[in-house]
Motif scaffolding. Structure first.
Motif, PDB file in Angstrom:
ATOM      1  N   TRP A   3     -29.796   3.585  14.358  1.00 54.27           N
ATOM      2  CA  TRP A   3     -29.685   4.044  12.977  1.00 54.27           C
ATOM      3  C   TRP A   3     -28.222   3.997  12.550  1.00 54.27           C
ATOM      4  N   GLY A   4     -27.999   4.064  11.243  1.00 58.14           N
ATOM      5  CA  GLY A   4     -26.623   4.017  10.760  1.00 58.14           C
ATOM      6  C   GLY A   4     -26.566   3.841   9.258  1.00 58.14           C
ATOM      7  N   LEU A   5     -25.450   3.271   8.784  1.00 62.02           N
ATOM      8  CA  LEU A   5     -25.182   3.123   7.355  1.00 62.02           C
ATOM      9  C   LEU A   5     -24.572   1.758   7.092  1.00 62.02           C
ATOM     10  N   LEU A   6     -25.067   1.091   6.059  1.00 66.51           N
ATOM     11  CA  LEU A   6     -24.472  -0.127   5.528  1.00 66.51           C
ATOM     12  C   LEU A   6     -24.165   0.130   4.062  1.00 66.51           C
ATOM     13  N   ALA A   7     -22.914  -0.056   3.649  1.00 66.89           N
ATOM     14  CA  ALA A   7     -22.517   0.332   2.300  1.00 66.89           C
ATOM     15  C   ALA A   7     -21.495  -0.638   1.732  1.00 66.89           C
ATOM     16  N   TYR A   8     -21.540  -0.761   0.415  1.00 68.90           N
ATOM     17  CA  TYR A   8     -20.539  -1.553  -0.314  1.00 68.90           C
ATOM     18  C   TYR A   8     -20.215  -0.817  -1.600  1.00 68.90           C
ATOM     19  N   ASN A   9     -18.918  -0.786  -1.967  1.00 68.29           N
ATOM     20  CA  ASN A   9     -18.582  -0.240  -3.272  1.00 68.29           C
ATOM     21  C   ASN A   9     -17.395  -0.959  -3.884  1.00 68.29           C
ATOM     22  N   PHE A  10     -17.328  -0.874  -5.199  1.00 71.51           N
ATOM     23  CA  PHE A  10     -16.355  -1.591  -6.018  1.00 71.51           C
ATOM     24  C   PHE A  10     -15.740  -0.613  -7.007  1.00 71.51           C
ATOM     25  N   GLU A  11     -14.423  -0.643  -7.130  1.00 68.36           N
ATOM     26  CA  GLU A  11     -13.731   0.196  -8.099  1.00 68.36           C
ATOM     27  C   GLU A  11     -12.667  -0.633  -8.801  1.00 68.36           C
ATOM     28  N   GLN A  12     -12.552  -0.425 -10.113  1.00 67.19           N
ATOM     29  CA  GLN A  12     -11.525  -1.126 -10.878  1.00 67.19           C
ATOM     30  C   GLN A  12     -11.038  -0.224 -11.998  1.00 67.19           C
ATOM     31  N   GLY A  13      -9.725  -0.132 -12.161  1.00 67.04           N
ATOM     32  CA  GLY A  13      -9.173   0.705 -13.220  1.00 67.04           C
ATOM     33  C   GLY A  13      -7.681   0.860 -13.068  1.00 67.04           C
ATOM     34  N   GLN A  14      -7.095   1.690 -13.936  1.00 62.90           N
ATOM     35  CA  GLN A  14      -5.664   1.960 -13.912  1.00 62.90           C
ATOM     36  C   GLN A  14      -5.366   3.081 -12.918  1.00 62.90           C
ATOM     37  N   PRO A  15      -4.512   2.841 -11.917  1.00 58.98           N
ATOM     38  CA  PRO A  15      -4.181   3.916 -10.977  1.00 58.98           C
ATOM     39  C   PRO A  15      -3.294   4.967 -11.618  1.00 58.98           C
ATOM     40  N   SER A  16      -3.233   6.144 -10.991  1.00 59.07           N
ATOM     41  CA  SER A  16      -2.358   7.210 -11.471  1.00 59.07           C
ATOM     42  C   SER A  16      -0.903   6.836 -11.210  1.00 59.07           C
ATOM     43  N   PHE A  17       0.008   7.610 -11.795  1.00 64.74           N
ATOM     44  CA  PHE A  17       1.436   7.362 -11.632  1.00 64.74           C
ATOM     45  C   PHE A  17       2.068   8.340 -10.645  1.00 64.74           C
ATOM     46  N   ASN A  18       1.256   8.915  -9.761  1.00 67.64           N
ATOM     47  CA  ASN A  18       1.791   9.863  -8.782  1.00 67.64           C
ATOM     48  C   ASN A  18       2.868   9.235  -7.903  1.00 67.64           C
ATOM     49  N   ILE A  53       3.727   5.595  -8.459  1.00 69.55           N
ATOM     50  CA  ILE A  53       4.215   4.375  -9.094  1.00 69.55           C
ATOM     51  C   ILE A  53       5.423   4.709  -9.959  1.00 69.55           C
ATOM     52  N   THR A  54       6.552   4.009  -9.739  1.00 68.10           N
ATOM     53  CA  THR A  54       7.750   4.270 -10.537  1.00 68.10           C
ATOM     54  C   THR A  54       7.739   3.505 -11.849  1.00 68.10           C
ATOM     55  N   SER A  55       7.038   2.379 -11.912  1.00 62.94           N
ATOM     56  CA  SER A  55       6.934   1.612 -13.151  1.00 62.94           C
ATOM     57  C   SER A  55       5.900   2.259 -14.067  1.00 62.94           C
ATOM     58  N   ILE A  56       6.128   2.194 -15.382  1.00 58.29           N
ATOM     59  CA  ILE A  56       5.177   2.775 -16.338  1.00 58.29           C
ATOM     60  C   ILE A  56       4.307   1.683 -16.960  1.00 58.29           C
ATOM     61  N   GLU A  57       4.201   0.550 -16.297  1.00 59.45           N
ATOM     62  CA  GLU A  57       3.391  -0.549 -16.801  1.00 59.45           C
ATOM     63  C   GLU A  57       1.919  -0.344 -16.451  1.00 59.45           C
ATOM     64  N   LYS A  58       1.085  -1.002 -17.185  1.00 59.21           N
ATOM     65  CA  LYS A  58      -0.330  -1.056 -16.844  1.00 59.21           C
ATOM     66  C   LYS A  58      -0.513  -2.060 -15.715  1.00 59.21           C
ATOM     67  N   ASP A  59      -1.259  -1.674 -14.699  1.00 57.45           N
ATOM     68  CA  ASP A  59      -1.462  -2.548 -13.551  1.00 57.45           C
ATOM     69  C   ASP A  59      -2.851  -2.274 -12.985  1.00 57.45           C
ATOM     70  N   THR A  60      -3.822  -3.047 -13.396  1.00 57.20           N
ATOM     71  CA  THR A  60      -5.209  -2.826 -12.990  1.00 57.20           C
ATOM     72  C   THR A  60      -5.369  -3.047 -11.491  1.00 57.20           C
ATOM     73  N   ARG A  61      -6.030  -2.091 -10.839  1.00 59.11           N
ATOM     74  CA  ARG A  61      -6.292  -2.161  -9.403  1.00 59.11           C
ATOM     75  C   ARG A  61      -7.772  -2.451  -9.186  1.00 59.11           C
ATOM     76  N   THR A  62      -8.058  -3.394  -8.302  1.00 54.36           N
ATOM     77  CA  THR A  62      -9.434  -3.727  -7.930  1.00 54.36           C
ATOM     78  C   THR A  62      -9.597  -3.484  -6.431  1.00 54.36           C
ATOM     79  N   ASP A  63     -10.588  -2.690  -6.084  1.00 50.90           N
ATOM     80  CA  ASP A  63     -10.793  -2.258  -4.700  1.00 50.90           C
ATOM     81  C   ASP A  63     -12.220  -2.581  -4.287  1.00 50.90           C
ATOM     82  N   ASN A  64     -12.375  -3.444  -3.292  1.00 49.69           N
ATOM     83  CA  ASN A  64     -13.678  -3.761  -2.714  1.00 49.69           C
ATOM     84  C   ASN A  64     -13.738  -3.236  -1.285  1.00 49.69           C
TER      85      ASN A  64
END
Length: 421
Positions: free
Chosen positions: A115-130, A132-143
């Protein structure tokens, strides 16, 4: 004028949820396994870009929709979700974006012994500035793709195998794009129905396809990492539990200095005082850029689910985080819950073997001390199958750094409403 109209539309969305809550006929047409929802959110951040000076505030409005699906197919369980939201910044409108999240999780079983787990997820959006020193928009895509497997060896022993592949891409900061493959083996001795003691061996290989410029040189930040140690889970009573991971971590970079040899781990304690309240306390020292750890200011809990996104992709070197957090939950009434969090963290960033006297990449090395407090009140009202959740949250955090330009303090107030069909 359009921004004013947008804010009134958002407030109207909150009001519309109360009207929808009285309509149950539409909900009856949907099977129990499919649960769509709509949501609206209003956030006020008094230091959006996390600056030491010249703080700039903004109001962010969010409107979105999504669906959760839960299927029981014999001994197989499949969960999936999809969520889309439009984030609109009142002042810094160049940051406006559409955030997308989706995933599927298959809790599988094959006979009695696999038994176990098989999983996939996708995230895309603007990251926080915690971080990041630049104030530019920089879309992050995470698979992410995750697989784990359990099988018994004897009645008292079982074997666990886990595998995680992560691909991270940023539109502008391409030198921090990375591909990570992590896998590990555990042998677990069962001391109870939910308790065990085990040994773990793991490996993490991270490749950076785009080279970074350090002191006018183009270098690769790729590294290999091995870990070996013990894991344990113990439930002394039905209301309390301990989860422990204590390993020796060895990270070696292929081209740059900064190798790490040391002990990392995490201890988590959960106590359920009654049906109305519980508390979770965590203590950790860990490589915060590992793909299965929680991100900056997240508290470092024992969360290695595939949709637990690490937020330290801003760093390409080694980040050692130690800290403690306490998270209480109190069910004040049948419809109102209060959830709090108190966190203190120390982040040691881009140092060579964690020694101050021998800094490498000194223009990026620093030490941060982060304190965070948050409290959220959640009101939930059910209407047969559907319902409304309203969440009011206040959060404040302070970061003190040995590099003064990286100090900051912020306060965030948010109001979120969700209508579930």
């Amino acid at each position: 004028m359009m921004k004013v109209v947008s804010q009134w539309c958002l407030l109207g969305g909150f009001g519309g949820m109360f009207c929808l809550a009285s309509l149950d006929a539409g909900a009856a047409l949907l099977p129990d396994s499919i649960k769509p929802y709509v949501q609206a959110e209003l956030n006020r951040d008094n230091n959006l870009f996390r600056k030491a000076s010249n703080e700039q505030s903004d109001t962010i409005s969010v409107i979105g929709a999504g669906v959760n699906v839960n299927l029981e197919l014999g001994r197989q369980t499949i969960r999936s979700y999809a969520d889309f939201s439009y984030e609109r910044y009142n002042t810094f409108d160049y940051l406006d974006n559409v955030a997308k999240n989706a995933g599927v999780f298959w809790n599988w079983r094959a006979g009695r012994n696999w038994w176990g787990l098989l999983a996939y997820n996708f995230e895309q959006g603007q990251p926080s500035f915690n971080q990041i020193t630049s104030i530019e928009k920089d879309t992050r895509t995470d698979n992410r793709l995750m697989f784990n497997l359990f099988t018994p060896i004897t009645p008292d022993w079982r074997l666990k195998f886990d595998l995680l592949y992560k691909q991270l891409e940023l539109d502008k900061a391409i030198e921090r794009d990375r591909d990570t493959t992590s896998f590990g083996f555990e042998t677990q001795y069962l001391t109870g129905s939910k308790s065990y003691l085990g040994l773990r061996v793991g490996r993490n290989v991270t490749e950076f396809p785009n080279r970074e410029t350090i002191d006018t040189r183009r270098v690769s930040n790729s590294y290999d990492e091995n870990e070996y140690g013990v894991v344990a889970r113990w439930e002394p009573t039905g209301r309390s539990s301990f989860a422990v991971k204590l390993v020796r971590t060895v990270r070696q970079f292929n081209e740059i200095p900064g190798d790490f040899f040391g002990t990392t781990g995490r201890v988590q304690y959960r106590w359920k005082g009654s049906s109305k309240w519980n508390v979770t306390a965590s203590l950790w020292r860990q490589d915060d850029s590992l793909p299965t750890t929680q991100g900056d200011e997240a508290g470092g809990g024992d969360d290695d689910s595939p949709n637990s996104t690490g937020r330290n992709e801003e760093f390409s070197g080694f980040v050692l985080t130690s800290g403690v957090s306490v998270r209480p939950m109190w069910r004040m009434t049948s419809k109102i819950r209060a959830i709090g969090e108190l966190t203190y963290m120390n982040k040691d960033i881009n140092r060579d073997d964690n020694r101050d006297i021998n800094r490498q990449r000194s223009n990026q090395a620093r030490e941060d001390k982060i304190r965070k407090i948050s409290i959220a009140f959640i009101y939930g009202a059910k209407f047969i199958k559907n319902g409304v959740d309203l969440t009011l949250k206040y959060e404040t955090s302070t970061r003190d750094s040995d590099l003064l330009d990286y100090d900051y303090q912020y306060q965030l107030v948010s109001l979120k409403g969700m209508f579930k069909f």
